[in-house]
Design a protein around this motif. Structure first.
Motif, mmCIF file in Angstrom:
data_model
loop_
_atom_site.group_PDB
_atom_site.id
_atom_site.type_symbol
_atom_site.label_atom_id
_atom_site.label_comp_id
_atom_site.label_asym_id
_atom_site.label_seq_id
_atom_site.Cartn_x
_atom_site.Cartn_y
_atom_site.Cartn_z
ATOM 1 N N UNK A 190 0.801 -1.225 0.000
ATOM 2 C CA UNK A 190 0.000 0.000 0.000
ATOM 3 C C UNK A 190 0.835 1.278 0.000
ATOM 4 N N UNK A 191 2.084 1.186 0.477
ATOM 5 C CA UNK A 191 2.934 2.383 0.493
ATOM 6 C C UNK A 191 3.373 2.801 -0.903
ATOM 7 N N UNK A 192 3.154 1.952 -1.893
ATOM 8 C CA UNK A 192 3.436 2.413 -3.255
ATOM 9 C C UNK A 192 2.495 3.558 -3.631
ATOM 10 N N UNK A 193 1.248 3.486 -3.135
ATOM 11 C CA UNK A 193 0.274 4.549 -3.394
ATOM 12 C C UNK A 193 0.250 5.592 -2.286
ATOM 13 N N UNK A 194 0.429 5.141 -1.021
ATOM 14 C CA UNK A 194 0.386 6.053 0.123
ATOM 15 C C UNK A 194 1.650 5.866 0.959
ATOM 16 N N UNK A 195 2.767 6.485 0.550
ATOM 17 C CA UNK A 195 4.031 6.273 1.261
ATOM 18 C C UNK A 195 3.985 6.702 2.722
ATOM 19 N N UNK A 196 3.039 7.563 3.078
ATOM 20 C CA UNK A 196 2.963 8.050 4.463
ATOM 21 C C UNK A 196 2.517 6.967 5.440
ATOM 22 N N UNK A 197 2.126 5.797 4.957
ATOM 23 C CA UNK A 197 1.751 4.707 5.854
ATOM 24 C C UNK A 197 2.953 4.077 6.540
ATOM 25 N N UNK A 198 4.155 4.434 6.129
ATOM 26 C CA UNK A 198 5.390 3.911 6.735
ATOM 27 C C UNK A 198 6.322 5.072 7.031
ATOM 28 N N UNK A 199 7.310 4.885 7.922
ATOM 29 C CA UNK A 199 8.329 5.917 8.116
ATOM 30 C C UNK A 199 9.036 6.229 6.793
ATOM 31 N N UNK A 200 9.632 7.392 6.722
ATOM 32 C CA UNK A 200 10.248 7.838 5.470
ATOM 33 C C UNK A 200 11.204 6.783 4.925
ATOM 34 N N UNK A 201 11.026 6.458 3.652
ATOM 35 C CA UNK A 201 11.889 5.485 3.003
ATOM 36 C C UNK A 201 11.496 4.045 3.235
ATOM 37 N N UNK A 202 10.462 3.816 4.039
ATOM 38 C CA UNK A 202 10.054 2.460 4.372
ATOM 39 C C UNK A 202 8.862 1.990 3.562
ATOM 40 N N UNK A 203 8.447 0.749 3.813
ATOM 41 C CA UNK A 203 7.333 0.139 3.090
ATOM 42 C C UNK A 203 6.487 -0.697 4.038
ATOM 43 N N UNK A 204 5.223 -0.832 3.670
ATOM 44 C CA UNK A 204 4.325 -1.793 4.300
ATOM 45 C C UNK A 204 4.020 -2.871 3.266
ATOM 46 N N UNK A 205 4.148 -4.129 3.670
ATOM 47 C CA UNK A 205 3.811 -5.268 2.814
ATOM 48 C C UNK A 205 2.773 -6.108 3.537
#
Length: 482
Positions: free
Chosen positions: A354-369
């Motif tokens: 989801x962080x591909x569309x909403x990067x703010x869901x993770x700390x800067x530079x991170x991802x949620x899978x």
């Protein structure tokens, strides 16, 4: 007798929608949720800086959500802005072929003769949209916005009845010539837990909506939907209590008289709306002596949906997959393997970023899978110890790690036992009833017990964010019509 005081069991979108509809008509509402937060399967949890979904991953068929919000007096566009996912899904086939499905200018096949196959696929998609768009409009603008009525369904769809026979596999075989493209299109509906050959053909309307209208994410994640509904219900004067599990629905003289909470508190009400699934309502919340025989038989015969293991990863690194959701799938005709445990090592799996569309869901530079792994349905819930679910998850995480770089900061696992005990999903079945359940297997909004109404997973339409909201609206309308 008009209900003046209604108690609602469950603070998911169905319960909140029912409360809003009733409160807007002057009914006093008290809503009780066993958990410490609202939203059920349409909510998010913040863990170590990563915002994870607690179930629903996106909004499909956005027009239906607009209709539901309008029925509740909510201006969806202003109250709940959403981000359109332009490339919702990609599928990787065993030979490495990549099929990307998204907006028309983003559909492509990467592999042997990719350009020619892409051109053919685009033409077939256009013809399929033209064929099925009238049915999609009937479903989204009419059939799904009202309680199920077979005469009305026949009156609205009689021109299309020939299309609505058979399975999704039958329709994909008729309409798409490339077997790898067919496999990718079928994978769109694998979230139901059914392969295409066992999926009713009407499920194609979700695929057509994705190809035409896209999938959407509320800004700030799926929990934003619950936030809007909660704020609306509170503004209308509804009382909301969390950490308030219900022990019993009180029935006196054949009529509902209120609730008994697990704390021992008695709540007096003219009517009760339960969103705790039809099965749980009639087997756990009501004295067996007063359960009507028709409801007892329905609970015994209810076909349950699949169980799953939820795997959520917070990564320190940023992933850039080819789509919001990526499938590694077997060939056309073999997708049952995707839905079954793979004890020899996981080869077929899905993951969503989801962080591909909403990067703010993770700390800067991170991802949620987020992943959902197939599990052995025969396992009892007690088998899902913390150690066991970690072992099962490791196989899926290892499979993902062969394709994506994983710098894991946080891991969150949700087993079938967790879904049953913490999310109160009956026997851990994530959709309640199977998506293939017949209309007669679904539970009615108005029950044979005077003053008891049902909404949520096991009532028509049964699953999905917007349809769950409508189930609450339908139950509320039934209360108002008593």
């Amino acid at each position: 007798m008009k209900a003046k005081h209604v108690a609602i069991i469950g603070g998911g979108v169905a319960g909140l929608a029912a409360g809003i509809r009733l409160a807007s008509q002057g009914v006093r509402i008290r809503l009780f949720d066993a958990r410490d937060a609202l939203g059920g399967c349409c909510s998010t949890t913040l863990l170590n800086g990563y915002r994870f979904n607690n179930g629903a991953l996106f909004v499909a068929v956005p027009r239906l959500l607009d209709h539901a919000c309008a029925r509740l007096g909510i201006d969806r566009a202003s109250a709940l802005p959403m981000h359109r996912i332009s490339t919702p899904q990609a599928s990787v086939l065993p030979d490495g072929t990549l099929v990307i499905l998204g907006d028309r200018d983003r559909v492509r096949i990467e592999g042997a003769q990719g350009d020619a196959r892409t051109a053919t696929l685009l033409g077939e998609i256009e013809r399929s949209i033209e064929k099925w768009n009238p049915v999609l409009q009937i479903f989204t603008d009419d059939l799904l916005t009202r309680p199920l009525s077979l005469p009305h369904v026949l009156a609205r769809t009689w021109r299309h009845l020939a299309k609505l026979r058979g399975t999704l596999a039958d329709e994909l075989l008729r309409s798409f010539s490339d077997p790898q493209a067919r496999a990718a299109l079928a994978a769109v509906t694998l979230y139901t837990g059914l392969p295409a050959e066992h999926t009713p053909v009407f499920q194609i309307v979700g695929l057509i909506s994705m190809l035409q209208d896209g999938l959407h994410l509320p800004i700030h994640g799926m929990g934003a939907i619950t936030d809007v509904l909660e704020a609306t219900l509170r503004r209308l004067g509804g009382e909301i209590r969390t950490d308030a599990p219900v022990a019993r629905i009180r029935v006196d003289g054949g009529r509902v008289s209120g609730l008994a909470l697990a704390s021992g508190e008695i709540v007096v009400a003219d009517a009760v709306v339960s969103t705790a699934t039809g099965m749980a309502t009639f087997t756990q919340l009501i004295d067996p002596a007063v359960v009507p025989s028709v409801m007892r038989r329905k609970t015994q015969r209810a076909p349950l949906s699949q169980r799953t293991l939820g795997i959520q990863l917070g990564l320190r690194n940023r992933l850039q997959p080819p789509a919001h959701s990526v499938n590694h799938i077997p060939p056309w005709g073999e997708q049952k393997k995707f839905l079954s445990p793979q004890p020899g090592g996981v080869r077929w799996f899905n993951y969503t970023v989801p962080t591909q569309s909403l990067p703010e869901l993770a700390p800067q530079g991170g991802s949620v899978v987020e992943m959902f792994a197939a599990v052995d349905e025969s396992l009892p819930l007690d088998a899902w110890t913390d150690a066991f679910k970690a072992d099962v998850a490791d196989a899926s995480i290892a499979a993902l790690g062969r394709h994506e770089p994983l710098d894991i900061a946080t891991t969150r696992l949700i087993s079938p036992r967790d879904y049953a005990e913490r999310w109160h999903l009956y026997q851990g079945a994530i959709y309640g009833l199977s998506p293939a359940a017949r209309p007669d297997q679904q539970f009615p909004h108005k029950t044979p017990i005077d003053g008891l109404y049902l909404a949520g997973q096991t009532t028509y339409p049964g699953f999905g964010v917007a349809t769950s909201m409508f189930s609450g609206i339908f139950a509320a309308d039934a209360v108002l019509a008593r």
